[in-house]
Write a protein that holds these residues in place. Structure first.
Motif, PDB file in Angstrom:
ATOM      1  N   PHE A 256       0.674 -14.521   6.492  1.00  0.00           N
ATOM      2  CA  PHE A 256      -0.182 -13.442   6.017  1.00  0.00           C
ATOM      3  C   PHE A 256       0.111 -13.193   4.540  1.00  0.00           C
ATOM      4  N   ILE A 257      -0.919 -12.841   3.792  1.00  0.00           N
ATOM      5  CA  ILE A 257      -0.772 -12.477   2.383  1.00  0.00           C
ATOM      6  C   ILE A 257      -1.403 -11.114   2.175  1.00  0.00           C
ATOM      7  N   ASP A 258      -0.670 -10.221   1.542  1.00  0.00           N
ATOM      8  CA  ASP A 258      -1.165  -8.872   1.280  1.00  0.00           C
ATOM      9  C   ASP A 258      -2.550  -8.938   0.635  1.00  0.00           C
ATOM     10  N   SER A 259      -3.428  -8.037   1.050  1.00  0.00           N
ATOM     11  CA  SER A 259      -4.823  -8.056   0.597  1.00  0.00           C
ATOM     12  C   SER A 259      -4.959  -7.924  -0.916  1.00  0.00           C
ATOM     13  N   SER A 260      -3.949  -7.381  -1.581  1.00  0.00           N
ATOM     14  CA  SER A 260      -4.018  -7.212  -3.032  1.00  0.00           C
ATOM     15  C   SER A 260      -3.639  -8.483  -3.786  1.00  0.00           C
ATOM     16  N   ASN A 261      -3.132  -9.501  -3.057  1.00  0.00           N
ATOM     17  CA  ASN A 261      -2.691 -10.757  -3.684  1.00  0.00           C
ATOM     18  C   ASN A 261      -3.555 -11.919  -3.205  1.00  0.00           C
ATOM     19  N   ASN A 262      -4.758 -12.048  -3.736  1.00  0.00           N
ATOM     20  CA  ASN A 262      -5.663 -13.120  -3.333  1.00  0.00           C
ATOM     21  C   ASN A 262      -5.019 -14.478  -3.620  1.00  0.00           C
ATOM     22  N   PRO A 263      -4.777 -15.300  -2.574  1.00  0.00           N
ATOM     23  CA  PRO A 263      -4.100 -16.583  -2.791  1.00  0.00           C
ATOM     24  C   PRO A 263      -4.994 -17.644  -3.404  1.00  0.00           C
ATOM     25  N   GLY A 264      -6.296 -17.385  -3.482  1.00  0.00           N
ATOM     26  CA  GLY A 264      -7.195 -18.393  -4.022  1.00  0.00           C
ATOM     27  C   GLY A 264      -7.157 -19.654  -3.191  1.00  0.00           C
ATOM     28  N   SER A 265      -6.912 -20.785  -3.837  1.00  0.00           N
ATOM     29  CA  SER A 265      -6.866 -22.067  -3.123  1.00  0.00           C
ATOM     30  C   SER A 265      -5.450 -22.476  -2.762  1.00  0.00           C
ATOM     31  N   ASP A 266      -4.472 -21.574  -2.952  1.00  0.00           N
ATOM     32  CA  ASP A 266      -3.067 -21.916  -2.711  1.00  0.00           C
ATOM     33  C   ASP A 266      -2.676 -21.714  -1.251  1.00  0.00           C
ATOM     34  N   ASN A 267      -2.062 -22.734  -0.675  1.00  0.00           N
ATOM     35  CA  ASN A 267      -1.491 -22.607   0.659  1.00  0.00           C
ATOM     36  C   ASN A 267      -0.102 -21.993   0.517  1.00  0.00           C
ATOM     37  N   LYS A 268       0.136 -20.876   1.196  1.00  0.00           N
ATOM     38  CA  LYS A 268       1.384 -20.129   1.042  1.00  0.00           C
ATOM     39  C   LYS A 268       2.374 -20.360   2.180  1.00  0.00           C
ATOM     40  N   GLU A 269       2.140 -21.388   3.007  1.00  0.00           N
ATOM     41  CA  GLU A 269       3.010 -21.591   4.161  1.00  0.00           C
ATOM     42  C   GLU A 269       4.441 -21.942   3.757  1.00  0.00           C
ATOM     43  N   PHE A 270       4.618 -22.507   2.556  1.00  0.00           N
ATOM     44  CA  PHE A 270       5.972 -22.859   2.117  1.00  0.00           C
ATOM     45  C   PHE A 270       6.829 -21.623   1.863  1.00  0.00           C
ATOM     46  N   CYS A 271       6.199 -20.448   1.754  1.00  0.00           N
ATOM     47  CA  CYS A 271       6.937 -19.228   1.431  1.00  0.00           C
ATOM     48  C   CYS A 271       7.743 -18.684   2.601  1.00  0.00           C
ATOM     49  N   VAL A 272       7.381 -19.047   3.825  1.00  0.00           N
ATOM     50  CA  VAL A 272       8.006 -18.450   5.012  1.00  0.00           C
ATOM     51  C   VAL A 272       8.567 -19.548   5.903  1.00  0.00           C
ATOM     52  N   ILE A 273       9.857 -19.481   6.203  1.00  0.00           N
ATOM     53  CA  ILE A 273      10.433 -20.442   7.142  1.00  0.00           C
ATOM     54  C   ILE A 273       9.976 -20.081   8.552  1.00  0.00           C
TER      55      ILE A 273
ATOM     56  N   VAL B 267      -5.218  -4.476   7.932  1.00  0.00           N
ATOM     57  CA  VAL B 267      -6.596  -4.957   7.877  1.00  0.00           C
ATOM     58  C   VAL B 267      -6.905  -5.382   6.444  1.00  0.00           C
ATOM     59  N   GLY B 268      -7.511  -6.548   6.301  1.00  0.00           N
ATOM     60  CA  GLY B 268      -7.832  -7.071   4.980  1.00  0.00           C
ATOM     61  C   GLY B 268      -6.857  -8.101   4.472  1.00  0.00           C
ATOM     62  N   ASP B 269      -5.673  -8.197   5.111  1.00  0.00           N
ATOM     63  CA  ASP B 269      -4.698  -9.209   4.683  1.00  0.00           C
ATOM     64  C   ASP B 269      -5.255 -10.606   4.953  1.00  0.00           C
ATOM     65  N   TYR B 270      -4.945 -11.541   4.074  1.00  0.00           N
ATOM     66  CA  TYR B 270      -5.371 -12.929   4.246  1.00  0.00           C
ATOM     67  C   TYR B 270      -4.484 -13.598   5.298  1.00  0.00           C
ATOM     68  N   VAL B 271      -5.070 -14.566   6.022  1.00  0.00           N
ATOM     69  CA  VAL B 271      -4.346 -15.249   7.094  1.00  0.00           C
ATOM     70  C   VAL B 271      -4.458 -16.756   6.887  1.00  0.00           C
ATOM     71  N   GLN B 272      -3.317 -17.465   7.033  1.00  0.00           N
ATOM     72  CA  GLN B 272      -3.302 -18.911   6.840  1.00  0.00           C
ATOM     73  C   GLN B 272      -2.511 -19.618   7.941  1.00  0.00           C
ATOM     74  N   PHE B 273      -3.040 -20.741   8.386  1.00  0.00           N
ATOM     75  CA  PHE B 273      -2.306 -21.693   9.231  1.00  0.00           C
ATOM     76  C   PHE B 273      -3.076 -22.997   9.110  1.00  0.00           C
ATOM     77  N   ASN B 274      -2.539 -23.916   8.353  1.00  0.00           N
ATOM     78  CA  ASN B 274      -3.261 -25.133   7.991  1.00  0.00           C
ATOM     79  C   ASN B 274      -3.717 -25.918   9.214  1.00  0.00           C
TER      80      ASN B 274
END
Length: 215
Positions: free
Chosen positions: A127-144, A83-90
């Motif tokens: 998903f990005i751990d809640s302690s690592n706020n991604p800000g405006s960065d899209n992190k989808e490139f990190c995971v195949i 709970v609290g982790d950031y979630v992304q899917f462009n």
């Protein structure tokens, strides 16, 4: 002179102990608080940029399609999701750091915002751990992608059609060869090869039945 890292300890400041590189000779050790050391890597440059950017980033596979306007996603596994982790899917999940996991019930997670388009099964949500706020960065490139052949499902024996649609629909079906496995008890050797066969294997598509002739 080239030095090598010998040990590291402490924090604020971090103490790094360095030693002479073998090519320099000498055996004296120098404390990183007092000396400046140039670190040499014999295997060449080690690019850590993506490693640092992807710290705390992980992916989970969608188990079933989540409809647009919903705030719940069912995953194949929620292990490691908090709970609290950031979630992304462009294009589907709003923002890069504005949507988080609100609750977890089994493998179904509830988001802090509604998705804006259908999210099909077999897609990889980031998903990005809640302690690592991604800000405006899209992190989808990190995971195949966890499932590289949607809408097919991966099994230990290979790919299968999805459970929601076991019938395979294709356009312009062409066979280079076709093998059909039948029980031995249903195979009867003819006395002679018939000129015209009335036996066939039916393939249905869009209301039309195509016949593979059997001899």
């Amino acid at each position: 002179q080239v030095k090598r890292v010998f040990s590291a300890s402490g924090s604020g400041p971090r103490n790094i102990t360095i030693a002479d590189h073998l090519s320099n000779g000498g055996t004296n050790l120098f404390n990183g608080n007092l000396q400046i050391g140039a670190v040499y890597a014999s295997r060449g440059l080690d690019d850590k940029s993506s490693y640092l950017q992807c710290d705390g980033v992980y992916g989970r596979e969608v188990a079933s399609t989540a409809s647009s306007g919903s705030n719940q996603i069912t995953l194949t596994t929620s292990t490691g999701v908090s709970v609290g982790d950031y979630v992304q899917f462009n294009g589907v999940i709003p923002g890069t750091n504005s949507t988080t996991v609100q609750s977890i019930n089994g493998n179904t997670i509830t988001l802090s915002a509604n998705i804006t388009a259908d999210l099909p099964a077999a897609r990889t949500v980031i998903f990005i751990d809640s302690s690592n706020n991604p800000g405006s960065d899209n992190k989808e490139f990190c995971v195949i992608p966890l499932n590289t052949a949607p809408p097919f499902e991966g099994t230990s024996a290979g790919l299968i059609t999805p459970s929601t649609n076991r019938d395979l629909t294709v356009v312009g079906l062409t066979f280079g060869s076709l093998k059909i496995h039948t029980p031995v008890s249903n195979v009867v050797e003819p006395g002679s090869i018939p000129t015209n066969s009335t036996q066939y294997f039916p393939i249905s598509y869009s209301g039309t039945t195509y016949k593979v002739l059997m001899v």
